[in-house]
Design an enzyme around this catalytic site. Structure first.
Site, PDB file in Angstrom:
ATOM      1  N   GLY A  54       0.831  -1.204   0.000  1.00 45.27           N
ATOM      2  CA  GLY A  54       0.000   0.000   0.000  1.00 45.27           C
ATOM      3  C   GLY A  54       0.862   1.248   0.000  1.00 45.27           C
ATOM      4  O   GLY A  54       0.593   2.227  -0.721  1.00 45.27           O
ATOM      5  N   GLU A  73      10.598   4.073   6.855  1.00 39.58           N
ATOM      6  CA  GLU A  73      10.548   2.610   6.971  1.00 39.58           C
ATOM      7  C   GLU A  73      11.445   2.181   8.148  1.00 39.58           C
ATOM      8  O   GLU A  73      12.588   2.606   8.240  1.00 39.58           O
ATOM      9  CB  GLU A  73      11.042   1.995   5.641  1.00 39.58           C
ATOM     10  CG  GLU A  73      11.404   0.512   5.693  1.00 39.58           C
ATOM     11  CD  GLU A  73      10.262  -0.389   6.164  1.00 39.58           C
ATOM     12  OE1 GLU A  73       9.149  -0.287   5.636  1.00 39.58           O
ATOM     13  OE2 GLU A  73      10.511  -1.200   7.104  1.00 39.58           O
ATOM     14  N   GLY A 153       6.134 -15.416  -0.768  1.00 34.22           N
ATOM     15  CA  GLY A 153       6.256 -16.447  -1.794  1.00 34.22           C
ATOM     16  C   GLY A 153       5.851 -15.965  -3.177  1.00 34.22           C
ATOM     17  O   GLY A 153       5.791 -16.770  -4.116  1.00 34.22           O
ATOM     18  N   VAL A 283       8.078   4.880  13.273  1.00 33.49           N
ATOM     19  CA  VAL A 283       7.092   5.840  13.764  1.00 33.49           C
ATOM     20  C   VAL A 283       6.573   5.340  15.100  1.00 33.49           C
ATOM     21  O   VAL A 283       6.017   4.238  15.184  1.00 33.49           O
ATOM     22  CB  VAL A 283       5.924   5.986  12.770  1.00 33.49           C
ATOM     23  CG1 VAL A 283       4.808   6.848  13.349  1.00 33.49           C
ATOM     24  CG2 VAL A 283       6.421   6.575  11.466  1.00 33.49           C
ATOM     25  N   GLU A 394      -2.688 -23.729  -1.205  1.00 37.76           N
ATOM     26  CA  GLU A 394      -1.534 -23.673  -2.085  1.00 37.76           C
ATOM     27  C   GLU A 394      -0.624 -24.858  -1.762  1.00 37.76           C
ATOM     28  O   GLU A 394      -0.500 -25.268  -0.603  1.00 37.76           O
ATOM     29  CB  GLU A 394      -0.796 -22.340  -1.952  1.00 37.76           C
ATOM     30  CG  GLU A 394       0.003 -22.211  -0.689  1.00 37.76           C
ATOM     31  CD  GLU A 394       0.683 -20.852  -0.541  1.00 37.76           C
ATOM     32  OE1 GLU A 394      -0.021 -19.829  -0.646  1.00 37.76           O
ATOM     33  OE2 GLU A 394       1.891 -20.829  -0.292  1.00 37.76           O
ATOM     34  N   HIS A 479      -0.677 -13.881   6.595  1.00 42.15           N
ATOM     35  CA  HIS A 479      -1.618 -12.951   5.959  1.00 42.15           C
ATOM     36  C   HIS A 479      -2.421 -12.145   6.977  1.00 42.15           C
ATOM     37  O   HIS A 479      -3.643 -12.279   7.047  1.00 42.15           O
ATOM     38  CB  HIS A 479      -2.606 -13.721   5.070  1.00 42.15           C
ATOM     39  CG  HIS A 479      -1.973 -14.511   3.976  1.00 42.15           C
ATOM     40  ND1 HIS A 479      -2.630 -15.493   3.261  1.00 42.15           N
ATOM     41  CD2 HIS A 479      -0.724 -14.464   3.449  1.00 42.15           C
ATOM     42  CE1 HIS A 479      -1.826 -16.004   2.351  1.00 42.15           C
ATOM     43  NE2 HIS A 479      -0.653 -15.406   2.444  1.00 42.15           N
ATOM     44  N   ASN A 517      -4.211 -15.376  -1.369  1.00 43.91           N
ATOM     45  CA  ASN A 517      -3.094 -14.569  -0.876  1.00 43.91           C
ATOM     46  C   ASN A 517      -3.363 -13.090  -1.208  1.00 43.91           C
ATOM     47  O   ASN A 517      -3.864 -12.775  -2.276  1.00 43.91           O
ATOM     48  CB  ASN A 517      -1.794 -15.019  -1.552  1.00 43.91           C
ATOM     49  CG  ASN A 517      -1.730 -16.529  -1.672  1.00 43.91           C
ATOM     50  OD1 ASN A 517      -2.607 -17.144  -2.270  1.00 43.91           O
ATOM     51  ND2 ASN A 517      -0.728 -17.120  -1.102  1.00 43.91           N
TER      52      ASN A 517
HETATM   53  P1  FAE Z   1       3.689  -4.767   4.541  1.00 47.50           P
HETATM   54  O1  FAE Z   1       4.122  -5.338   3.239  1.00 47.50           O
HETATM   55  O2  FAE Z   1       3.693  -5.652   5.732  1.00 47.50           O
HETATM   56  O3  FAE Z   1       4.618  -3.502   4.821  1.00 47.50           O
HETATM   57  C1  FAE Z   1       4.577  -2.775   6.009  1.00 47.50           C
HETATM   58  C2  FAE Z   1       5.912  -2.080   6.184  1.00 47.50           C
HETATM   59  O4  FAE Z   1       5.803  -1.101   7.205  1.00 47.50           O
HETATM   60  C3  FAE Z   1       7.053  -3.007   6.590  1.00 47.50           C
HETATM   61  O5  FAE Z   1       8.145  -2.780   5.752  1.00 47.50           O
HETATM   62  C4  FAE Z   1       7.345  -2.608   8.043  1.00 47.50           C
HETATM   63  O6  FAE Z   1       8.703  -2.768   8.408  1.00 47.50           O
HETATM   64  C5  FAE Z   1       6.936  -1.148   8.049  1.00 47.50           C
HETATM   65  N1  FAE Z   1       6.525  -0.659   9.372  1.00 47.50           N
HETATM   66  C6  FAE Z   1       5.706  -1.271  10.251  1.00 47.50           C
HETATM   67  N2  FAE Z   1       5.506  -0.505  11.344  1.00 47.50           N
HETATM   68  C7  FAE Z   1       6.251   0.639  11.138  1.00 47.50           C
HETATM   69  C8  FAE Z   1       6.468   1.806  11.915  1.00 47.50           C
HETATM   70  N3  FAE Z   1       5.887   1.973  13.105  1.00 47.50           N
HETATM   71  N4  FAE Z   1       7.299   2.751  11.432  1.00 47.50           N
HETATM   72  C9  FAE Z   1       7.881   2.591  10.213  1.00 47.50           C
HETATM   73  N5  FAE Z   1       7.704   1.498   9.430  1.00 47.50           N
HETATM   74  C10 FAE Z   1       6.887   0.540   9.893  1.00 47.50           C
HETATM   75  O7  FAE Z   1       2.243  -4.112   4.428  1.00 47.50           O
HETATM   76  N6  FAE Z   1       1.038 -12.552   0.172  1.00 47.50           N
HETATM   77  C11 FAE Z   1       0.706 -12.887  -1.084  1.00 47.50           C
HETATM   78  O8  FAE Z   1      -0.176 -12.245  -1.685  1.00 47.50           O
HETATM   79  N7  FAE Z   1       1.350 -13.935  -1.721  1.00 47.50           N
HETATM   80  C12 FAE Z   1       2.299 -14.685  -1.102  1.00 47.50           C
HETATM   81  O9  FAE Z   1       2.858 -15.611  -1.697  1.00 47.50           O
HETATM   82  C13 FAE Z   1       2.635 -14.362   0.239  1.00 47.50           C
HETATM   83  N8  FAE Z   1       3.569 -15.082   0.916  1.00 47.50           N
HETATM   84  C14 FAE Z   1       3.999 -14.631   2.162  1.00 47.50           C
HETATM   85  C15 FAE Z   1       5.061 -15.282   2.782  1.00 47.50           C
HETATM   86  C16 FAE Z   1       5.577 -14.780   3.977  1.00 47.50           C
HETATM   87  C17 FAE Z   1       6.726 -15.483   4.656  1.00 47.50           C
HETATM   88  C18 FAE Z   1       5.018 -13.599   4.557  1.00 47.50           C
HETATM   89  C19 FAE Z   1       5.559 -13.027   5.825  1.00 47.50           C
HETATM   90  C20 FAE Z   1       3.946 -12.974   3.932  1.00 47.50           C
HETATM   91  C21 FAE Z   1       3.427 -13.482   2.748  1.00 47.50           C
HETATM   92  N9  FAE Z   1       2.378 -12.841   2.088  1.00 47.50           N
HETATM   93  C22 FAE Z   1       2.002 -13.236   0.830  1.00 47.50           C
HETATM   94  C23 FAE Z   1       1.675 -11.689   2.692  1.00 47.50           C
HETATM   95  C24 FAE Z   1       2.064 -10.351   2.069  1.00 47.50           C
HETATM   96  O10 FAE Z   1       3.462 -10.203   2.026  1.00 47.50           O
HETATM   97  C25 FAE Z   1       1.390  -9.239   2.883  1.00 47.50           C
HETATM   98  O11 FAE Z   1      -0.002  -9.417   2.796  1.00 47.50           O
HETATM   99  C26 FAE Z   1       1.765  -7.848   2.382  1.00 47.50           C
HETATM  100  O12 FAE Z   1       3.146  -7.637   2.431  1.00 47.50           O
HETATM  101  C27 FAE Z   1       1.045  -6.782   3.214  1.00 47.50           C
HETATM  102  O13 FAE Z   1       1.224  -5.545   2.599  1.00 47.50           O
HETATM  103  P2  FAE Z   1       1.036  -4.190   3.384  1.00 47.50           P
HETATM  104  O14 FAE Z   1       1.126  -3.086   2.417  1.00 47.50           O
HETATM  105  O15 FAE Z   1      -0.195  -4.316   4.209  1.00 47.50           O
END
Ligand code: FAE
Length: 544
Positions: A54, A73, A153, A283, A394, A479, A517
């Protein structure tokens, strides 16, 4: 679909590489070294918190609209090689880079044959994968420039339209499926595996065996698109390029092949020249000053985790993209400490783990899964249309470099249970209220599906992988979804209720379940939000 690499992408990629090479914590286009030395800013028209899906969409669209934007970040930039010549360690040999300030890795698979052979002692460091523990539920998240895109993944499915409309009925599905999902897929570089190669390569034997067993049970399988470049993977298999997905790399990062956000949206955002990314800045608070600007408190750390500075950063527009846990915590704290007291009571509610449950089956000796397994899943068992027991599972790899006869799965179920967050003043953090019994519906649904598969194929579950002799891993999720749900804690475009200029753009908007996912959906919803906000909410720099 290959993302179109514009000149701006390339400029942005160059800025990332320079910053990484010089070990900078501030990344921008104006000569990386100059950006680092510029006086620390205390104001920007727009600030984006986090750099996951996002956040990356918000940064790009703000930058393109000419709005000077700072992205903050808490993790580091992952773009420079360590002593071993690699940016990321492999899953089989994790080191300090693997996990966020831990003494020992905490991989999802606790043991193999009940032996503690998976995890390793490591030195605390801002590593790329974090596991946030809340008693009965642990949440895996990515840390670093690119958020979850660094560790996931890469599976990039679009949800069933009927289920998307059930989950978010007030969002115009025609617009999502006609405009925003295609845009998200194109921008992320989603691509499909070549079916002929899938059928012939040893690297997906594990998936074909699981497909055989699903078919024996009368179940349907479907290819799942991915952001890992399947063309690159083919060349890996042919020995033409360095291996990544075929070298056990995934949850601690991929050194090649994966189109993570730093190579797509974030590179393009930096390339606009209007976006700066600041790393290792967390933050810890947000308030509103008398001019109506939002003021963030940022805590900077070094690579040892020492606090190196605390400062304030003000902005007119604040975009929260810190993920379901991060964004919910920031807003909950602000509401409960009285900093932003008029935030909706719905902040902190509607959280769910997308019905995630992992399980594994033991195959017969003649059903070998192969010692060589690609780390990127490419196939799923799709039983979502089974109204009595919808499951999308999956087929997950277990690349151990030996034949182990294990078929592993990440099941996504329609678990209706939801968790809530409360603010704990003693630790100044959000606590998730989630009891293990709330995952029973997910375990039962996965159990129904895999009991059928086991019965038809005369196979059994594996009990040695997830701890406590459990055949189902029901205490963690990849997730996390919800906490600031669209249309409840925000309006239908992510505008926080009661606070003009404050927006939520990440997975916290999705109410706990999606059926697939989530990152393509998070990206598409953010695109929709940014279109609307940039069209309707006026210029961001109205006070300066
Ligand atoms: P996200 O990508 O989690 O990013 C949030 C960012 O904000 C991170 O970089 C944090 O370090 C940063 N942050 C948090 N708090 C703070 C703060 N207080 N101050 C500054 N920075 C901060 O958010 N999804 C799929 O669709 N397909 C897949 O195959 C899949 N596999 C996955 C495998 C693993 C091992 C994991 C962990 C997740 C997987 N996911 C998968 C989930 C997917 O990566 C997740 O839904 C998204 O990354 C979420 O996106 P957001 O934008 O919500």
């Amino acid at each position: 679909m290959t993302p179109h690499l514009t000149r701006r992408h390339l400029l942005g990629l160059g800025a990332l590489q320079t910053a990484a090479a010089l070990g900078l914590t501030r990344i921008g286009l104006t000569s990386a070294a100059a950006a680092e030395q510029a006086p620390t800013t205390d104001y920007a028209p727009a600030v984006v918190v986090g750099s996951g899906y996002g956040a990356a969409v918000a940064a790009l669209r703000l930058g393109q609209a000419g709005v000077r934007t700072v992205v903050v970040e808490m993790g580091r930039l992952w773009d420079t090689a360590g002593a071993d010549g690699k940016v990321f360690p492999s899953t089989g040999a994790p080191d300090q880079r693997s996990m966020w300030f831990r003494n020992r890795t905490e991989a999802p698979l606790a043991t193999f044959l009940w032996l503690d052979v998976v995890n390793r002692d490591i030195t605390p460091y801002p590593g790329v994968l974090d596991r946030v523990d809340f008693g009965d539920m642990s949440v895996y998240v990515g840390r670093g420039v690119g958020g979850g895109s660094l560790v996931n993944g890469g599976m990039a499915p679009t949800p069933r339209r009927s289920y998307f409309s059930e989950v978010l009925p007030e969002v115009d599905a025609d617009e999502m499926y006609g405009t925003y999902f295609p845009r998200a897929r194109q921008m992320l570089g989603v691509n499909d595996i070549d079916p002929a190669w899938f059928e012939s390569t040893e690297w997906y034997r594990f998936a074909r065996i699981s497909r055989k067993h699903a078919r024996n049970t009368g179940l349907r399988t479907t290819f799942v698109p991915n952001v890992y470049d399947f063309g690159y993977m083919k060349r890996e298999a042919a020995g033409q390029v360095p291996r990544s997905a075929l070298a056990g790399e995934v949850i601690y990062g991929n050194n090649h092949g994966k189109r993570s956000l730093d190579k797509s949206y974030l590179a393009a955002a930096l390339g606009t020249g209007n976006v700066t990314v600041e790393t290792l800045q967390r933050v810890v608070a947000v308030r509103r000053d008398t001019d109506g600007r939002y003021v963030l408190t940022l805590r900077g750390i070094d690579l040892a985790g020492r606090v190196v500075g605390i400062r304030e950063l003000a902005c007119n527009r604040l975009f929260l993209g810190a993920g379901s846990l991060g964004t919910t915590e920031i807003l909950l704290r602000a509401r409960e400490t009285g900093a932003l007291p008029d935030l909706s009571p719905a902040v902190g509610t509607g959280w769910g783990p997308n019905g995630n449950v992992m399980t594994a089956r033991a195959n017969h000796l003649w059903d070998t899964v192969g010692a060589r397994q690609a780390t990127m899943p490419a196939l799923g068992i799709d039983d979502w249309d089974n109204a009595a027991n919808p499951v999308f599972a999956e087929i997950a790899p277990l690349p151990m470099g030996i034949e182990h006869w294990v078929s592993m799965y990440l099941a996504i179920t329609k678990n209706p249970e939801r968790g809530t967050f409360t603010y704990d003043p003693a630790t100044d953090s959000a606590r998730l209220n989630w009891h293990i019994s709330q995952n029973q519906p997910a375990v039962a649904a996965a159990g129904q599906l895999f009991d059928r598969i086991n019965r038809c194929n005369v196979t059994i579950y594996r009990y040695d992988l997830f701890g406590d002799n459990k055949p189902f891993a029901d205490t963690f999720t990849y997730h996390p979804l919800g906490g600031c749900v669209l249309g409840r804690a925000t309006d239908l475009y992510g505008r926080a209720k009661g606070y003009p200029g404050l927006y939520v753009v990440d997975g916290s908007l999705v109410p706990g379940s999606l059926g697939v996912n989530p990152f393509v959906t998070i990206t598409a919803l953010a695109e929709r939000t940014m279109d609307r906000i940039l069209a309707e909410d006026g210029p961001a720099d109205r006070t300066r």
